[in-house]
Design a protein around this motif. Structure first.
Motif, short mmCIF file in Angstrom:
data_model
loop_
_atom_site.label_atom_id
_atom_site.label_comp_id
_atom_site.label_asym_id
_atom_site.label_seq_id
_atom_site.Cartn_x
_atom_site.Cartn_y
_atom_site.Cartn_z
N ILE A 235 11.74 -9.70 -27.18
CA ILE A 235 12.57 -8.79 -26.40
C ILE A 235 14.02 -9.27 -26.41
O ILE A 235 14.36 -10.27 -27.07
CB ILE A 235 12.06 -8.65 -24.95
CG1 ILE A 235 12.12 -10.00 -24.22
CG2 ILE A 235 10.64 -8.08 -24.93
CD1 ILE A 235 11.90 -9.89 -22.72
N ARG B 203 13.62 -4.54 -23.13
CA ARG B 203 13.12 -4.27 -24.47
C ARG B 203 14.22 -3.78 -25.41
O ARG B 203 14.01 -3.70 -26.63
CB ARG B 203 11.95 -3.27 -24.41
CG ARG B 203 10.68 -3.87 -23.84
CD ARG B 203 9.48 -2.96 -24.01
NE ARG B 203 9.52 -1.80 -23.14
CZ ARG B 203 9.07 -1.76 -21.89
NH1 ARG B 203 8.54 -2.84 -21.35
NH2 ARG B 203 9.13 -0.66 -21.19
N THR B 204 15.37 -3.41 -24.86
CA THR B 204 16.48 -2.93 -25.68
C THR B 204 17.78 -3.56 -25.22
O THR B 204 17.90 -4.03 -24.08
CB THR B 204 16.62 -1.39 -25.58
OG1 THR B 204 16.97 -1.04 -24.23
CG2 THR B 204 15.34 -0.68 -25.99
N PRO C 100 15.35 -9.22 -30.98
CA PRO C 100 14.36 -9.33 -32.05
C PRO C 100 15.00 -9.14 -33.42
O PRO C 100 15.83 -8.25 -33.62
CB PRO C 100 13.38 -8.19 -31.73
CG PRO C 100 13.58 -7.89 -30.28
CD PRO C 100 15.02 -8.16 -30.01
N GLU D 29 20.38 -4.37 -33.65
CA GLU D 29 19.14 -3.76 -33.16
C GLU D 29 18.80 -2.50 -33.97
O GLU D 29 17.65 -2.29 -34.37
CB GLU D 29 19.29 -3.42 -31.69
CG GLU D 29 18.08 -2.76 -31.03
CD GLU D 29 18.34 -2.49 -29.57
OE1 GLU D 29 17.57 -2.98 -28.73
OE2 GLU D 29 19.33 -1.78 -29.24
N TYR E 59 12.07 -4.65 -33.41
CA TYR E 59 11.20 -4.66 -32.22
C TYR E 59 9.83 -4.08 -32.55
O TYR E 59 9.71 -3.05 -33.21
CB TYR E 59 11.83 -3.84 -31.09
CG TYR E 59 10.86 -3.62 -29.94
CD1 TYR E 59 10.60 -4.63 -29.03
CD2 TYR E 59 10.20 -2.41 -29.81
CE1 TYR E 59 9.69 -4.45 -28.00
CE2 TYR E 59 9.29 -2.20 -28.78
CZ TYR E 59 9.04 -3.21 -27.88
OH TYR E 59 8.14 -3.03 -26.87
#
Length: 527
Positions: A233, A263-264, A479, A510, A516
């Motif tokens: 994460i 998570r973002t 990630p 990202e 992820y």
């Protein structure tokens, strides 16, 4: 090598926690919501905010969903062990915030979103603040930590508290990350036999396993960066003093800081916006969520390749990252030289030991711990008297060393160590960020997760958090790849108050890396 995969509900019933999790309090089933067609599973913070704004979901439904997730996957005896205590007033608070929304009153972009807190953060409610330690079992504080007051004012719902490495991994040597006497062993949802890293292990796992939308962790050196990276994460360790430490059970004021886990990148920026102090906000030219949505202005970065041979997945991961940065018009220079001087680690430990006594005893006195345990010496003696119940698996060397400190007599040596550690850490970063003009340093955050071992403790293959932690510079991990099924993260480090540009760069990576993945809840690896 094949993976042994079970359904989540089944595999969670097969493993027991190593410690007592009876402090988990799950309220009864929540009332049904009118938005039953909306599926909040694996929801991003941005999607949650948009759905709330459109009336597609209520805060009550979101809280109900996460309470059900916790009730299903984090009961006493089940091995994720990420959540230590649940706020029994969370649903009532969600309904109140829904009512405010209907009336057109929005406190902030965080309004109505549930957040979980590491169990070393004081809250003035029915959830104890314990740092996972038996000596603080059931301890309720009479006031919120400063950051909790800010979160409540922003309209966040404090959903639960999370398990952690006991005393934020500063009890003794040979500890296994994510274990505490009160909460048991937190486990990595990607591979349940492996470490979640620590000390903010429960916060990271709660987000990674979809037991929570957002989480607050704390870091002294690696305690946000490692669990975020190893659980796949986003985590942010902000600039020193940008988030108030008032009310957080400390290790050392010189390095302690709270930060977001999500998570973002957008979710982490959203939560950080509510955590930073008003003075810190004045240091940023734009809001952090705006920064996360903008293209980066980054011109040149340094990518550290010193760890390429530590794991077969690292070199291809950084090759891809370099290619994506070049495609975005960002100059990439690589170096295989990243060696911090041993004196830095020695000075850092001396600072932490000294400040642990000074700062923890201040917290114990301020937050009304019973008088018989308001000094480190008394906690050490309490643990000895309790024996295995308090000191399972490893010792309390750090507690003992700190208890033996004479704050007056050792002050001069502490001051020298503090100055030396900061100078060495700043030199390691400034040679690139200031002298050579790099906008950011990019490093692999940590190696992949290792098997949980309560005999020998953690088996780090490498970690890269120390320079930014000691210098007080901001860092973001996100990630970036996988070693088999185990996540790998990259860290972006910049100068103090460079969070907006780091967030923009992290958002670009990202999108381009798209690394992820939801955890597979694999029970174990089998040959």
């Amino acid at each position: 090598m094949r993976y042994v995969v079970l359904s989540l509900s089944l595999l969670l019933s097969l493993f027991g926690c190593t410690g007592n999790t009876s402090s988990v309090n799950s309220p009864g089933a929540a009332p049904a919501s009118s938005q039953t067609e909306f599926n909040p599973a694996w929801l991003s913070s941005q999607a949650a905010s948009q759905a709330l704004a459109k009336g597609e979901v209520s805060s009550e439904l979101l809280v109900s969903y996460y309470l059900q997730q916790i009730d299903t996957h984090n009961k006493a005896g089940h091995q994720l062990a990420a959540i230590s205590d649940i706020n029994p007033d969370a649903l009532a608070q969600a309904r109140q915030l829904d009512a405010e929304r209907r009336q057109g009153k929005l406190r902030s972009a965080l309004h109505g979103l549930p957040v979980v807190l590491k169990a070393n953060i004081a809250t003035n409610d029915s959830m104890p603040t314990t740092a996972g330690a038996l000596a603080l079992q059931g301890h309720l504080t009479a006031s919120d930590a400063a950051l909790v007051s800010q979160l409540r004012a922003a309209g966040a719902i404090i959903l639960a508290k999370t398990n952690l490495s006991e005393w934020a991994n500063f009890r003794g040597e040979k500890s296994a990350s994510g274990w505490s006497a009160l909460g048991g062993q937190v486990r990595n949802p990607h591979l349940l036999s492996h470490t979640p890293c620590g000390s903010s292990s429960g916060s990271a796992v709660a987000v990674a396993a979809d037991l929570a939308l957002l989480a607050v962790g704390t870091e002294t050196d690696g305690s946000i960066m490692c669990p975020a990276a190893i659980n796949g994460i986003v985590g942010i360790k902000p600039t020193r003093s940008s988030v108030s430490g008032e009310g957080i059970i400390p290790i050392a004021e010189a390095q302690d800081i709270a930060g977001p886990m999500a998570r973002t990148v957008y979710g982490a920026a959203l939560l950080l916006e509510a955590l930073v102090t008003p003075a810190a906000k004045n240091q940023f030219a734009v809001s952090l969520t705006e920064a996360a949505a903008k293209p980066p202005t980054t011109k040149k970065v340094l990518v550290v390749r010193a760890y390429d041979k530590q794991d077969a997945a690292l070199a291809p991961m950084l090759d891809k990252l370099t290619a994506e940065l070049n495609a975005a018009g960002i100059e990439v220079v690589s170096t295989d030289n990243w060696q911090l001087p041993p004196e830095l680690y020695q000075a850092e430990l001396k600072v932490l030991i000294y400040e642990f006594k000074r700062d923890l005893e201040h917290w114990l006195t301020t937050y009304q711990v019973p008088a018989e345990r308001d000094t480190l010496a008394e906690i050490v003696e309490f643990n000895r008297a309790q024996g295995e119940a308090a000191l399972a698996f490893y010792g309390q060397e750090y507690l003992e060393q700190a208890a033996a400190i004479d704050l007056a007599a050792d002050y001069a040596g502490y001051q020298q160590a503090l100055a030396a550690s900061r100078k060495l850490a700043e030199q390691a970063l400034d040679q690139y960020l200031r002298q050579q003009g790099y906008d950011a340093i990019i490093l692999p955050s940590y190696g992949p997760a290792w098997p949980i071992d309560h005999i020998n403790g953690d088996d780090f293959n490498f970690g890269t958090s120390t320079a930014a932690a000691v210098a007080g510079y901001p860092s973001i991990t996100l990630p970036a790849g996988y070693s088999g099924i185990l996540p790998l993260g990259v860290s972006l480090v910049g100068l103090p108050w460079s969070e907006p540009e780091l967030l923009a760069l992290a958002s670009l990576l990202e999108q381009q890396l798209a690394a992820y993945q939801r955890p597979g809840f694999v029970a174990e690896l089998s040959n």
